[in-house]
Design a protein around this motif. Structure first.
Motif, PDB file in Angstrom:
ATOM      1  N   LYS A  75       4.089  13.564  -9.710  1.00 44.46           N
ATOM      2  CA  LYS A  75       3.238  14.707 -10.083  1.00 44.46           C
ATOM      3  C   LYS A  75       3.959  16.031  -9.903  1.00 44.46           C
TER       4      LYS A  75
ATOM      5  N   SER B 288       2.873   8.273  -6.297  1.00 47.43           N
ATOM      6  CA  SER B 288       2.079   9.302  -6.992  1.00 47.43           C
ATOM      7  C   SER B 288       2.587  10.736  -6.825  1.00 47.43           C
ATOM      8  N   TYR B 289       2.945  11.177  -5.575  1.00 48.87           N
ATOM      9  CA  TYR B 289       3.216  12.606  -5.375  1.00 48.87           C
ATOM     10  C   TYR B 289       4.479  13.116  -6.073  1.00 48.87           C
TER      11      TYR B 289
ATOM     12  N   LEU C 292       2.635   1.814  -3.388  1.00 50.23           N
ATOM     13  CA  LEU C 292       1.752   2.334  -4.434  1.00 50.23           C
ATOM     14  C   LEU C 292       1.405   3.807  -4.214  1.00 50.23           C
ATOM     15  N   LEU C 293       1.157   4.121  -2.949  1.00 54.05           N
ATOM     16  CA  LEU C 293       0.768   5.517  -2.664  1.00 54.05           C
ATOM     17  C   LEU C 293       1.939   6.475  -2.796  1.00 54.05           C
TER      18      LEU C 293
ATOM     19  N   ILE D   9       0.841  -1.210   0.000  1.00 49.80           N
ATOM     20  CA  ILE D   9       0.000   0.000   0.000  1.00 49.80           C
ATOM     21  C   ILE D   9       0.871   1.254   0.000  1.00 49.80           C
TER      22      ILE D   9
ATOM     23  N   GLN E 209       5.114  18.952 -12.932  1.00 50.84           N
ATOM     24  CA  GLN E 209       4.713  20.356 -13.073  1.00 50.84           C
ATOM     25  C   GLN E 209       5.871  21.204 -13.594  1.00 50.84           C
ATOM     26  N   HIS E 210       7.050  20.984 -13.041  1.00 49.72           N
ATOM     27  CA  HIS E 210       8.226  21.742 -13.485  1.00 49.72           C
ATOM     28  C   HIS E 210       8.623  21.348 -14.904  1.00 49.72           C
TER      29      HIS E 210
END
Lengths: 281, 302
Positions: free
Chosen positions: A22, A18-19, A14-15, A11, A26-27
């Motif tokens: 992302k 993501s951050y 997988l989590l 868990i 953006q940069h």
């Protein structure tokens, strides 16, 4: 490992993915946006977006790329002082030897275009001491050749292009320019000996013969006056006519020689700017 | 390595065995977190970020770019500082009318009333219409009590920059700091009593003695050359007439006359050139002196 532990591990794995993905993206998106503006030659806006990226790039991950690109934008806009400033910043933020080298070469190219060629040569000398592989040495000779082209020293430029390859296109071009150019000293000296000869040597045949004619005529009038004991007339014609035409002939020869050399150099530079397909400063 | 592989195999095998409960839990929690990160996603172009970036550009003196950032920010938010800096960007890039218009918007109901009035007057001053500046600087609605001294100084400086009548010395010097008074006094005297040369005097002097007018305007070598040239030509004319060489006599008479009249005209022209030089040097000195001190105005308002 127990099943429960494995479950939690999976868990978290997988989590946690993501951050950062992302945040990083953006940069990267901002960089892509700036690059798009750069590639469409919207340099002012591109600089703004690279600067925005730099301002919000707290980890300095894009410092080299953004500064380098800002330098390229300023260079494209012929703002060479600013270009050099940003290439220097890129060099300071470089992450590898290759990036340092690229920044330095861009500084050299900007100096060539800014006509601060002595600085360009100084940097190239420093780089030559540092790098010894053939590819880099060839590149340094290439830019040294370009530097000499911009100092109007086509002979030295040819020598450096020849170090890369004796049949290098630019070497042949420099040799041709050197051959087409005329000697300013020679044109002046032969004009002192035979009025009009300097002009004829530089290809201005009509002007050369005209100059010769004026000098012969004013010389004849001067000598004629002195022979007839008309000393005042002789002095007046000598100073007001003959001296004027003789001096004018020498000055013209020098001017025509300089103009011809500038013309030859400009034609070649024009060719290099518009037709030459290789890398240019 | 072997142990790691073993763990991965076990993880995969476990993943296969995920129950719908776990899948539900994963998608629920992850989607929630992604939604959270999406809302926290870094937006380079949010108003607040535009303001921060605009301020950064402003302090870097990249006013043209800062201008755009403030403009975008002000579409969404209203903030006096941003509005002031937006106007100041116009001022710094030489778009004085737009600067003045935007400063005017901060004259009332703003925390920067005083600063905006001073900056408005600076924009008027920098635009070069000094007459207009002087008339505005005397109107109450454009002046600020807080910066009255700065405005007063700017008002008096303008008198050194055009042909307006100089004010009385007592009032003029009183507004400048003591450390600058001697320089300002020097400018005042140079403006009031410029060391001009009179072109008529120069012409008359050259009429009396060729070259004297040029010597009067400080061109001593030119004056002496003119004197010698005219003198020699006159002598040659006289000598040739005496020897009955009438043609040469008339030739040199003509040349002497040209030299004489040319010298009279040249002396008057030299006086005018001299005066233009005095004015140019004065204007230049005033400009350099006050520009170096930013006309005693703040470099940045805050």
């Amino acid at each position: 490992m127990k099943n429960r532990q494995l479950k939690y591990l999976l868990i978290i794995l997988l989590l946690s993915l993501s951050y950062p993905v992302k945040a990083q993206s953006q940069h990267s998106i901002q960089l892509d946006y700036a690059n798009t503006l750069f590639s469409t030659r919207q340099y002012f806006d591109a600089i703004t977006e690279y600067k925005r990226l730099l301002f919000y790039d707290s980890s300095n991950a894009f410092s080299y790329t953004a500064n380098f690109q800002i330098g390229k934008c300023y260079k494209a806009g012929a703002k060479f002082d600013d270009a050099i400033k940003y290439f220097s910043l890129a060099e300071l933020n470089a992450n590898s030897d290759e990036e340092i080298y690229s920044s330095k070469i861009e500084i050299v190219r900007s100096n060539i275009l800014r006509k601060t060629t002595s600085r360009a040569l100084q940097i190239l000398d420093e780089l030559e001491k540092k790098y010894s592989d053939k590819e880099k040495i060839d590149s340094l000779n290439y830019w040294r050749g370009w530097t000499y082209i911009f100092t109007d020293d086509w002979k030295k430029a040819s020598e450096h292009f020849a170090k890369i390859n004796y049949y290098n296109e630019l070497k042949i071009l420099c040799d041709r320019v050197e051959k087409e150019k005329v000697s300013v000293t020679f044109a002046t000296v032969i004009s002192y000996i035979l009025p009009g000869a300097g002009q004829i040597y530089t290809g201005n045949i009509f002007s050369g013969f005209l100059s010769l004619g004026w000098n012969v005529l004013s010389g004849y009038l001067t000598l004629n006056a002195f022979n007839a004991d008309r000393v005042f007339d002789g002095m007046a014609i000598l100073t007001l006519l003959w001296q004027r035409f003789y001096r004018g002939n020498v000055q013209n020869a020098e001017r025509f020689a300089l103009e011809k050399n500038i013309d030859v150099a400009n034609k070649t530079l024009n060719y290099l700017q518009k037709e030459y397909r290789g890398t240019k400063p | 390595m072997f142990i790691e592989l073993k763990v991965v195999v076990r993880l995969l095998s476990y993943a296969k065995k995920l129950t719908w409960k776990f899948l539900f839990l994963y998608f629920f929690v992850n989607s929630f977190l992604i939604a959270q990160t999406a809302s926290n996603d870094f937006n380079f172009f949010s108003p607040l970020h535009r303001l921060s970036f605009g301020n950064h550009l402003y302090f870097e003196r990249d006013y043209l770019r800062a201008l755009n950032e403030f403009r975008e920010y002000l579409k969404y938010e209203n903030q006096d500082t941003a509005r002031f800096r937006f106007a100041e960007c116009f001022l710094r890039i030489g778009r004085y009318q737009e600067a003045a218009d935007n400063f005017k918007g901060l004259f009332y109901n703003s925390t920067l009333q005083n600063e905006s009035r001073l900056a408005y007057l600076e924009a008027q001053f920098q635009s070069g219409d000094l007459n207009s500046f002087r008339s505005i600087a005397r109107q109450d609605i454009y002046t600020s009590a807080k910066y009255s001294r700065e405005i007063e100084r700017l008002y008096y400086i303008t008198h050194l920059m055009d042909n307006s009548t100089l004010p009385d010395t007592n009032i003029f010097f009183s507004v400048f700091p003591d450390s600058n008074k001697s320089n300002v006094r020097n400018f005042y005297q140079r403006k009031k009593h410029p060391e001009y040369k009179n072109p008529v005097t120069a012409a008359v002097l050259s009429g009396i003695l060729p070259g004297l007018g040029k010597i009067y305007v400080g061109e001593i070598s030119d004056g002496l050359t003119s004197l010698i040239a005219t003198g020699v030509l006159t002598l040659l004319a006289f000598d040739n007439f005496k020897q009955s060489h009438n043609f040469r006599g008339w030739l040199f008479t003509g040349l002497a006359a040209i030299s004489y009249t040319g010298n009279i005209y040249g002396s008057a022209a030299a006086a005018q050139i001299y005066n233009a030089g005095i004015k140019y040097n004065f204007d230049n000195d005033v400009k350099i002196y006050f520009e170096k001190r930013n006309y005693f105005l703040p470099e940045k308002y805050f």
